[in-house]
Design an enzyme around this catalytic site. Structure first.
Site, short mmCIF file in Angstrom:
data_model
loop_
_atom_site.label_atom_id
_atom_site.label_comp_id
_atom_site.label_asym_id
_atom_site.label_seq_id
_atom_site.Cartn_x
_atom_site.Cartn_y
_atom_site.Cartn_z
N CYS A 25 10.43 34.93 71.33
CA CYS A 25 9.29 34.26 71.94
C CYS A 25 9.36 34.36 73.46
CB CYS A 25 9.29 32.78 71.58
SG CYS A 25 8.63 32.47 69.95
N TYR A 186 12.03 26.65 60.74
CA TYR A 186 10.56 26.58 60.79
C TYR A 186 10.02 26.41 59.36
CZ TYR A 186 11.48 27.70 65.61
OH TYR A 186 11.97 27.64 66.89
N GLY A 328 19.09 41.17 70.61
CA GLY A 328 18.15 40.28 71.27
C GLY A 328 18.39 40.19 72.76
N ARG A 329 19.26 39.26 73.13
CA ARG A 329 19.48 39.02 74.56
C ARG A 329 19.98 40.26 75.28
NH1 ARG A 329 22.75 33.79 73.01
NH2 ARG A 329 23.03 35.17 71.21
C1 LIG Z 1 14.31 34.00 74.30
C2 LIG Z 1 14.52 34.06 72.81
C3 LIG Z 1 13.44 33.88 71.96
C4 LIG Z 1 13.62 33.94 70.57
N1 LIG Z 1 12.52 33.85 69.75
C5 LIG Z 1 12.65 34.10 68.42
C6 LIG Z 1 11.52 34.25 67.60
O1 LIG Z 1 10.38 34.27 68.07
N2 LIG Z 1 11.72 34.45 66.28
C7 LIG Z 1 12.98 34.54 65.74
O2 LIG Z 1 13.11 34.71 64.52
N3 LIG Z 1 14.07 34.45 66.51
C8 LIG Z 1 13.94 34.27 67.85
N4 LIG Z 1 15.05 34.29 68.65
C9 LIG Z 1 16.35 34.64 68.07
C10 LIG Z 1 16.60 36.15 68.23
O3 LIG Z 1 15.68 36.90 67.46
C11 LIG Z 1 18.04 36.52 67.78
O4 LIG Z 1 18.16 36.28 66.41
C12 LIG Z 1 19.10 35.75 68.55
O5 LIG Z 1 18.84 35.78 69.95
C13 LIG Z 1 20.51 36.29 68.29
O6 LIG Z 1 20.60 37.65 68.68
P1 LIG Z 1 21.30 38.07 70.09
O7 LIG Z 1 22.68 37.47 70.11
O8 LIG Z 1 21.33 39.58 70.04
O9 LIG Z 1 20.44 37.54 71.19
C14 LIG Z 1 14.91 34.17 70.03
C15 LIG Z 1 15.99 34.33 70.91
C16 LIG Z 1 15.81 34.29 72.27
C17 LIG Z 1 17.00 34.52 73.18
#
Ligand SMILES: Cc1cc2nc3c(=O)[nH]c(=O)nc-3n(C[C@H](O)[C@H](O)[C@H](O)COP(=O)(O)O)c2cc1C
Length: 359
Positions: A25, A186, A328-329
């Site tokens: 998001c 959710y 993600g990040r």
């Molecule tokens: C800024 C941000 C927004 C996120 N929004 C969503 C989202 O819209 N839907 C979702 O399923 N997960 C969302 N997540 C979770 C990510 O999809 C992901 O699963 C999580 O960050 C772990 O992965 P990472 O360690 O590579 O960041 C969000 C994470 C971040 C950091």
């Protein structure tokens, strides 16, 4: 040969590599007026950069199937044609870079109507563009959160229809993959878990009853989503509660049910439904949940959660723990992560002509 940079085909869609972007998001759309929930320049630049950077598939952030389904008043939505038109600009650019455009269709349930996280993320009321959240049961997510309204059966059916309408619009907007958001506490996750679902009707109690809403959404979306296009489901594989809540065993059982209902890939996350859960966060901490689904079912999986290094990602694919990785990040930090990883691992990746001198 790098396993991470092999193509991957689901139904009739071929994805150029296994480096994918999970939904994230941006909380950056207008909260009211004619542009409410409509992607804007920020969204275009954000997704375009990751596509030009060689990401194989991009899942656009949680997008509300209705205004009340948004996490915050600043979320994207896909309930009207203005939104569809604006999404087309993004999908067109992604396709021009060889990136497969995907979108996460979402309803936030009892965790809806919260502020932008950088402003604290607290629940907001009507004075700040907020609304009354809904849920399977009238139980607040945490202290300080509103008690949601318990959905009637008619209202549940209406939301099933909203998911189908959203999928129809996602198709019109040019998406090639749809993902149903069944994770992170959710609405769909709230129905799945006995921790948040205390209903005594056909939508609560037994495993069959708690999974009913999710499978009705899957069926309704699959009916309008074309046979040649893949449909993903994002799950929280565990609530991280001891002896309580949704468990990894439930996830393995449910994966088989989802596949029977036409889901092509399980996007395996965890947590988000129980505010007090203790989560042992560390590099690749959710990969074992994806690997278990992959080992015990025939449903393809994607792994997510603190995957940041090229060698780490390569091993997850080469060892058969997952069919794709979602970063993600790390992709927020490095939009061209796939390009660097391809150089490190000896893989082929898309480089825009305009950037050929940087190869
Ligand atoms: C800024 C941000 C927004 C996120 N929004 C969503 C989202 O819209 N839907 C979702 O399923 N997960 C969302 N997540 C979770 C990510 O999809 C992901 O699963 C999580 O960050 C772990 O992965 P990472 O360690 O590579 O960041 C969000 C994470 C971040 C950091």
């Amino acid at each position: 040969m790098s396993a991470l940079f092999e193509t991957y085909t689901l139904r009739d869609v071929t994805i150029p590599n296994r480096v994918w972007m999970p939904p994230m998001c941006q909380y950056s759309a207008a909260p009211d007026g004619p542009d409410m929930g409509v992607p804007n320049d920020w969204h275009f630049a954000h997704y375009a950069a990751r596509a030009a950077g060689g990401t194989g598939l991009i899942i656009v952030e949680a997008t509300g199937v209705s205004p009340e389904g948004r996490i915050s008043p600043y979320d994207l939505g896909i309930w009207n044609d203005t939104q569809v038109e604006a999404f087309r600009r993004i999908t067109r650019f992604l396709v021009s870079q060889g990136t497969v455009p995907a979108i996460q269709l979402a309803h936030a349930g009892r965790k809806a109507s919260t502020d932008q996280p950088w402003r604290g993320g607290a629940p907001v009321g009507p004075d700040a563009h907020g609304w009354q959240p809904v849920a399977p049961s009238a139980v607040a997510f945490a202290d300080g959160h509103p008690v949601p309204s318990e959905l009637t059966v008619a209202e549940i059916q209406e939301i099933v229809g909203q998911f189908a309408d959203a999928a129809r619009r996602a198709l019109a907007a040019g998406f090639e993959v749809a993902e149903i958001h069944g994770a992170h506490g959710y609405l769909i996750n709230e129905f799945l878990s006995p921790y948040s679902n205390h209903r005594t009707d056909e939508y609560g109690g037994s495993y069959e009853n708690r999974t009913r809403f999710a499978l009705q959404v899957v069926d309704a979306v699959r009916e309008v989503w074309p046979d040649d296009k893949p449909l993903f489901f994002r799950i929280s594989a565990t609530d991280w509660l001891e002896g309580d809540g949704w468990t990894a065993d439930d996830t393995v059982r449910f994966a088989a049910d989802l596949q029977a209902h036409g889901i092509d890939l399980l996007d395996v996350s965890t947590g988000g439904n129980a505010s007090g859960a203790r989560i042992p966060v560390g590099p690749g901490y959710q990969v074992p949940f994806a690997a278990r689904v992959k080992a015990e079912t025939s449903l393809p999986v994607a792994a997510v959660g603190l995957i940041t290094e090229a060698e780490q990602a390569e091993k997850i694919i080469a060892n058969g723990e997952a069919d794709a990785v979602l970063l993600g990040r790390e992709l927020l930090r490095s939009p061209s992560w796939a390009r660097g990883a391809a150089r490190e691992l000896g893989g082929e990746v898309h480089v825009p002509d305009q950037y050929h001198r940087s190869v």
